[in-house]
Write an enzyme that holds these catalytic residues in place. Structure first.
Site: not given
Ligand code: PLP
Ligand code: COI
Length: 337
Positions: A80, A183
């Site tokens: 990602r 991200k």
């Molecule tokens: N959506 C947003 C906007 C986020 O910041 C995050 C955090 O990383 C997620 C979704 C969840 O992604 P992940 O499960 O890969 O942490």
């Molecule tokens: C994560 O879950 O790793 C993120 O980057 C989300 C952030 C709001 C801390």
């Protein structure tokens, strides 16, 4: 052993023994270097300062039941990060090298991994940014990738106690075909005002709608949206402007393993009235149940005092795999030390 009150950990920044750094110049990434410093020397003219060429990642490592420390799907973070890099015209970082770097920095900081049974974990935060001093709008020539780690507890106060959410009707977190599915650091800056609006209204989190029509549910400011419908199905949003969450992807597999039907589709805002359980899911928030959702004069109330029964099963299976209590049949975890 470092002196930390493991049970009281929150999601606050804490310096640890080391972070690992890579520099990109002349078309190649350097070998990684561990450093105890959290400082960088950067020109105020660096690309990232003006044009925001920056992306980050979030992962976790866990002290397991057998005493070993394992990272959860770091290869997915590496992939990602590269999808973010491609969209922002930054250089990709080889996924295998990324996983090795995660193992190295986690192992070097082993004493900061919360002990098994405390509910904590070691948060892994990679960040990549353009460092070349320039004033024309163009991609940087040089970049830095830093992977830092820190012990964390629950993201929202109260652990997995239900939180309230406010539907963001002021601003969107991303443009319809913008950067919402990566991200990019800028997405988070753009979401801060809506999140403040949510906090000012006693809600822990903002729930964003699809920016093109504001008809469908996109995701929370910190995490993906998931719900359980009246038939016990797992429902989650499909959208071009949400982050492809590694937690959500894993939970969809876990849900199917547990015999749930998984629906990844457009979810209309009004459907919030039909769900039995709603949650935010992500690395930081894990599965955080949502008790109430406020949308203007409307309130969707799930009458929860604790996490609901279906989400509880998903939570237990998922964290069971992460802490090495349940067999990792999908080979998601990577031993670091
Ligand atoms: N959506 C947003 C906007 C986020 O910041 C995050 C955090 O990383 C997620 C979704 C969840 O992604 P992940 O499960 O890969 O942490
Ligand atoms: C994560 O879950 O790793 C993120 O980057 C989300 C952030 C709001 C801390």
């Amino acid at each position: 052993m470092v002196k930390i009150d493991w049970e009281k950990l929150t999601f606050a920044f804490m310096p640890t023994k080391s972070n690992i750094r890579f520099h990109y110049a002349d078309g190649k990434w350097s070998e990684g270097e561990l450093t105890s410093s959290y400082d960088i020397t950067l020109s105020v003219a660096a690309n990232v300062m003006h044009y925001g060429q920056a992306a980050f990642e979030g992962g976790k490592a866990f002290r397991c039941k057998d005493g070993k420390v394992r990272a959860f799907r770091p290869d997915e973070n590496g992939k990602r990060l590269n999808s973010s890099a491609r969209r922002l015209l930054m250089p990709e970082f080889p996924v295998e090298k990324f996983v090795e770097a995660v193992k190295t920095v986690v192992a070097d900081n082993a004493e900061y991994v919360p002990p098994y049974g405390t509910g904590g974990s070691l948060y892994i935060r990679p960040v990549m940014f353009g460092t070349t001093p320039q004033i024309g709008v163009a991609p940087s020539k040089e970049y830095e990738l830093v992977i830092m780690v820190m012990p964390v507890g629950a993201y929202y106060k109260g652990g997995i106690k239900p939180v309230d959410a406010l539907v963001a009707r002021d601003f969107d977190r991303a443009a319809p075909l913008g950067t919402g599915n990566i991200k990019a650091a800028g997405n988070y800056a753009a979401s801060l005002l809506s999140s403040k609006h949510a906090h000012d209204n006693n809600c822990a989190v903002a729930l964003f709608l699809d920016p093109a029509t504001r008809t469908y549910i996109d995701e929370f400011g910190t995490s993906n949206f998931l719900a359980i419908d009246k038939n016990g199905n797992y429902v989650t949003s499909e959208s071009q402007s949400i982050l492809p969450s590694i937690t959500n992807k894993s939970l969809m597999t876990v849900a199917a393993d547990l015999g749930l039907k998984v629906e990844r589709r457009k979810v209309r805002v009004e459907e919030l009235a039909d769900f039995t359980e709603v949650a935010a899911c992500g690395t930081a928030v894990v599965i955080t149940p949502v008790g109430r959702i406020f949308d203007g004069d409307k309130v969707y109330d799930y009458h929860l005092t604790e996490i609901g029964p279906v989400l509880r099963k998903l939570y237990d299976r998922m964290t069971g795999i992460q802490y090495g209590e349940v067999e990792d049949t999908h080979n998601w975890t990577v031993e670091c030390c």
